[in-house]
Design a protein around this motif. Structure first.
Motif, short mmCIF file in Angstrom:
data_model
loop_
_atom_site.label_atom_id
_atom_site.label_comp_id
_atom_site.label_asym_id
_atom_site.label_seq_id
_atom_site.Cartn_x
_atom_site.Cartn_y
_atom_site.Cartn_z
N ARG A 111 31.33 15.97 -81.57
CA ARG A 111 31.95 15.09 -82.91
C ARG A 111 33.63 14.49 -82.29
O ARG A 111 34.34 14.79 -81.82
CB ARG A 111 33.19 16.61 -83.83
N PHE A 112 33.02 13.01 -82.47
CA PHE A 112 33.27 12.58 -81.66
C PHE A 112 34.81 11.99 -82.64
O PHE A 112 34.55 11.37 -84.03
CB PHE A 112 33.52 10.91 -81.03
N GLU A 160 28.62 0.78 -81.41
CA GLU A 160 27.48 1.01 -80.75
C GLU A 160 27.14 2.43 -80.10
O GLU A 160 26.25 2.51 -79.73
CB GLU A 160 27.74 -0.30 -80.46
N ALA A 161 28.08 2.12 -79.08
CA ALA A 161 27.74 3.05 -77.96
C ALA A 161 27.01 4.62 -78.61
O ALA A 161 25.82 5.74 -78.75
CB ALA A 161 28.59 3.94 -77.35
N PHE A 162 27.87 4.95 -80.55
CA PHE A 162 27.36 5.96 -81.11
C PHE A 162 26.40 5.93 -81.62
O PHE A 162 25.43 6.92 -81.87
CB PHE A 162 28.59 6.12 -82.05
N ALA A 163 25.75 5.39 -82.21
CA ALA A 163 24.39 5.38 -82.47
C ALA A 163 23.40 5.61 -81.35
O ALA A 163 22.25 6.63 -81.89
CB ALA A 163 24.09 3.35 -82.82
N ALA A 164 23.52 4.99 -80.17
CA ALA A 164 22.64 5.44 -79.14
C ALA A 164 22.30 7.42 -79.24
O ALA A 164 21.85 7.91 -78.54
CB ALA A 164 22.77 5.21 -77.67
N VAL A 165 24.02 7.88 -78.88
CA VAL A 165 24.25 9.56 -79.34
C VAL A 165 23.71 9.86 -80.46
O VAL A 165 22.84 11.12 -80.04
CB VAL A 165 25.25 9.25 -79.21
N ARG A 166 23.85 9.28 -81.33
CA ARG A 166 23.28 9.41 -82.73
C ARG A 166 21.80 9.84 -82.21
O ARG A 166 21.45 10.87 -83.07
CB ARG A 166 24.02 8.87 -84.34
N ALA A 201 25.00 14.33 -84.40
CA ALA A 201 26.08 14.08 -83.52
C ALA A 201 27.24 13.39 -85.44
O ALA A 201 26.84 12.60 -86.98
CB ALA A 201 26.70 13.33 -82.89
N THR A 202 28.90 13.06 -85.25
CA THR A 202 29.52 12.60 -86.05
C THR A 202 31.15 11.82 -84.95
O THR A 202 31.36 11.94 -84.09
CB THR A 202 30.64 13.40 -87.33
N LEU A 203 30.77 10.63 -85.76
CA LEU A 203 32.22 9.49 -85.47
C LEU A 203 33.38 9.43 -86.41
O LEU A 203 32.78 8.81 -87.23
CB LEU A 203 31.87 8.64 -85.07
N ASP A 204 34.60 9.46 -86.41
CA ASP A 204 35.70 9.13 -87.45
C ASP A 204 36.36 8.56 -86.74
O ASP A 204 36.91 8.81 -85.47
CB ASP A 204 36.95 10.96 -87.18
N LEU A 205 36.68 7.32 -87.51
CA LEU A 205 37.63 6.25 -86.65
C LEU A 205 38.77 6.54 -87.97
O LEU A 205 38.97 6.74 -88.46
CB LEU A 205 36.77 5.02 -87.41
N VAL A 206 39.88 6.83 -86.90
CA VAL A 206 41.42 6.73 -87.39
C VAL A 206 41.29 5.20 -86.84
O VAL A 206 41.85 4.61 -85.22
CB VAL A 206 42.44 6.94 -86.88
N VAL A 248 32.72 0.27 -92.39
CA VAL A 248 32.17 0.22 -91.46
C VAL A 248 31.07 1.80 -91.87
O VAL A 248 31.52 3.03 -92.18
CB VAL A 248 32.24 1.62 -89.54
N ARG A 249 29.85 0.82 -91.88
CA ARG A 249 29.07 1.75 -93.03
C ARG A 249 27.84 2.12 -91.60
O ARG A 249 26.73 1.23 -91.16
CB ARG A 249 28.22 0.84 -93.77
N ALA A 250 27.82 3.41 -91.26
CA ALA A 250 26.69 3.43 -90.38
C ALA A 250 26.35 5.11 -90.26
O ALA A 250 26.99 5.77 -90.88
CB ALA A 250 27.05 3.10 -88.79
N ASP A 251 25.28 5.18 -89.37
CA ASP A 251 25.76 7.14 -90.31
C ASP A 251 26.01 7.92 -89.45
O ASP A 251 26.52 7.52 -88.14
CB ASP A 251 23.90 7.61 -89.72
N GLY A 252 26.95 8.90 -90.30
CA GLY A 252 27.70 9.81 -89.31
C GLY A 252 28.45 9.75 -89.02
O GLY A 252 30.17 10.13 -88.59
N VAL A 253 29.49 8.21 -89.81
CA VAL A 253 30.24 7.95 -88.99
C VAL A 253 31.12 7.80 -90.51
O VAL A 253 30.81 7.59 -91.75
CB VAL A 253 30.56 5.75 -88.64
N THR A 254 32.98 8.03 -89.97
CA THR A 254 33.52 8.14 -91.50
C THR A 254 34.71 7.60 -90.90
O THR A 254 35.66 7.77 -90.08
CB THR A 254 34.25 9.96 -91.49
#
Length: 391
Positions: free
Chosen positions: A205-206, A223-229, A235-240, A246-252
């Motif tokens: 969980r990034f 972009e790098a998270f897509a490779a991790v996913r 896996a998840t990615l939270d952006l603050v 951003v519309r991508a799987d696992g990204v909030t």
């Protein structure tokens, strides 16, 4: 309380040093310079000092800057604004009365005071200009040289030059010719305390935090998270921060969580407690308090090799070269491994434990050497060593 001589004393009659903290913004405002001045006010109070906030700002300055269409860097590199800022600060220092020391934040002005003074910054003008990013990239060569010349005069007139990192300290010596014995690394403290929590390290969980999306390399993170996913589907990615949609799987996306806002800080802490890895792989980072926020809660970080970030991360994470397009994905995949993330989280907590605002304030006192202070009882300056290149 004051004694018969008008000096500040505590309830036991012991002398309390009166330290003026000078900044162009309001030194008590948690939103000013990432909250550094406001937390330094608290740090000095915890160290037993009486703090006198002084604002280096003249009336109408903001409106005038807006009318002239100037950036804050334009005004700092000019002549009229710095003269006005310095005069306003000098008036504030005179009104403050007897002082034991002055901590001057920034170099967009100069002071005229006989009181012992130290400077405090996380980056020099020379370093900022070399990065070539807004707003410094729009300064003319003459304007940059004028600003640097003022900064050099300020350094020469000070008792000590205090920097957040060894990276910044090296510039004061090398770019400005200041003697090494006058240059001190004092670090920074933490903005929030996420506390020790039991983490589930089994699912990556990034957490990315960045007010400046381009400089913090937010797009590269996504972009790098897509490779991790692809390797870790859960896996998840939270952006603050000030991020675009951003519309991508696992990204909030969570948008900005402002400092000084109880709700914002609560949500930020919750995200820190849920994450297994903190991300801020900027193109450059003068220091990065957010790495300390993460580390204090046992969260490892991925940061940048450019700037003082490796010193903020310590051994509790990985610093990657922003010019290496694949390094970020490799680092994220490495910290997606539960055992690696947990082990580096322990090191991150150990490193961040010594980085407090009281310790920073006490190192500034060591540089100021005010009367009545037992210097030997204060924490030593931080190591003045070159940052590591990469992990």
């Amino acid at each position: 309380m004051v004694d018969d001589a008008g000096m500040a004393v505590d309830e036991h009659g012991e002398h309390r040093p009166r330290i003026a903290l000078v900044e162009q913004g309001d030194p008590t405002d948690p939103a000013s310079w990432s909250g550094v001045p406001a937390r330094l006010v608290r740090g000095f109070a915890e160290a037993g000092c009486e703090v006198v906030p002084v604002r280096a700002m003249f009336r109408g300055a903001r409106r005038l800057r807006g009318l002239l269409g100037m950036s804050w860097a334009d005004q700092a590199a000019g002549r009229i604004f710095p003269a006005g800022f310095g005069a306003a600060a000098d008036r504030g220092l005179r009104r403050a009365g007897a002082l034991d020391g002055v901590v001057m934040i920034g170099s967009g002005y100069a002071l005229r005071t006989a009181t012992p003074l130290v400077t405090f910054e996380d980056m020099t003008v020379a370093q900022a200009v070399r990065q070539g990013e807004p707003p410094y990239d729009r300064l003319s060569g003459r304007a940059s040289a004028r600003w640097m010349a003022r900064q050099r005069r300020v350094y020469e007139a000070s008792r000590g030059c205090c920097l957040a990192s060894a990276w910044a300290a090296s510039s004061v010596r090398d770019d400005y010719g200041v003697a090494a014995g006058k240059v001190h690394v004092v670090g920074l403290g933490r903005n929030v305390d996420a506390g020790e929590v039991e983490r589930d390290w089994s699912v990556p969980r990034f957490l990315f935090v960045g007010g400046d999306w381009p400089r913090k390399r937010g797009a590269a993170v996504v972009e790098a998270f897509a490779a991790v996913r692809r390797r870790h589907p859960g896996a998840t990615l939270d952006l603050v921060g000030d991020h675009p949609p951003v519309r991508a799987d696992g990204v909030t996306g969570h948008g900005r969580l402002p400092l000084g806002s109880p709700d914002g800080e609560r949500r930020y802490v919750e995200l820190l407690q849920r994450a297994t890895c903190f991300l801020m792989p900027s193109s450059h980072e003068p220091f990065g308090i957010a790495y300390l926020d993460a580390g204090a809660g046992g969260l490892p970080s991925i940061g940048t090799t450019v700037g003082g970030a490796p010193e903020a991360i310590g051994e509790g994470g990985i610093a990657v070269d922003p010019a290496d397009g694949e390094a970020l994905a490799r680092a994220m995949l490495r910290l997606a491994e539960p055992q690696v993330a947990e082990r580096l989280g322990v090191l991150a907590r150990q490193h961040a434990a010594a980085m407090t605002w009281r310790a920073t304030a006490e190192r500034l006192l060591r540089a100021l050497r005010p009367a009545g202070i037992e210097i030997d009882q204060l924490p030593p300056f931080l190591p003045d060593r070159a940052p590591r290149e990469e992990s």
